[in-house]
Design an enzyme around this catalytic site. Sequence first.
Site, short mmCIF file in Angstrom:
data_model
loop_
_atom_site.label_atom_id
_atom_site.label_comp_id
_atom_site.label_asym_id
_atom_site.label_seq_id
_atom_site.Cartn_x
_atom_site.Cartn_y
_atom_site.Cartn_z
CE LYS A 1 -3.76 -4.23 1.22
NZ LYS A 1 -4.68 -3.42 1.69
CB CYS B 1 -2.49 -3.04 4.96
SG CYS B 1 -4.00 -2.53 4.86
CG ASP C 1 -2.07 -1.05 1.10
OD1 ASP C 1 -1.86 -1.94 0.36
OD2 ASP C 1 -2.93 -1.20 1.92
#
Length: 200
Positions: free
Chosen positions: A113, A146, A30
């Site tokens: 995702k 994450c 991310d």
Amino acid sequence: MFPEYVKVPEKMDVKPIELEASKSALIIVDMQNAFAHEKGRLFVPESRKTIEPIKKLLEKARSKNVSVIYTQDWHQKDDPEFSVWGEHAVAGTWEAEIIDELKPIDGDVLIKKLRYDGFYGTYLDDVLRMRKIENTVITGTVANICVLHTAGSAALRGYKVVIPIDCISALSMFDYISTLRQVTFLYRGLLTTHEGIRFV
Ligand code: ZN
């Protein structure tokens, strides 16, 4: 109710590590405009300090043909996660793009995702298995969200987890340290730095 100062329960080892290049994957979690660009709606200021170390690790990985995998938070308009964090990283928007400094190149794998966990509902596990990957070097942000969910999920699937501690970032030192604690204690992951990793 909770003590103001919490002692880190034990010294966590941070050591150099050698990894077999063909059995290792560098996973960049991310590092998108939403989190790692100051104009992103969920900007993590500490993420800026990790860009250079991640970039160096990326160069090292590419020079040894190590699999490079990016995850991207990729939400639909009405994602339930928005009730917690507000709208962010909507599919196809500027916020969902990887920051310019770490732009993927041809041959890198991009995993879009839905949730914190990079494995949830994605083909990440298939990619790793097809390539006979055993070691996952996990970097990116947000450390306790994450990154941790992806690291936990990797460990539960039997992959070795390696975290270069200068390549992950959180919103607070508590969140950062507790991530390292969970990774080492719960998932038996190894801690190192970007310089400490040698792909052989
Ligand atoms: Zn999200």
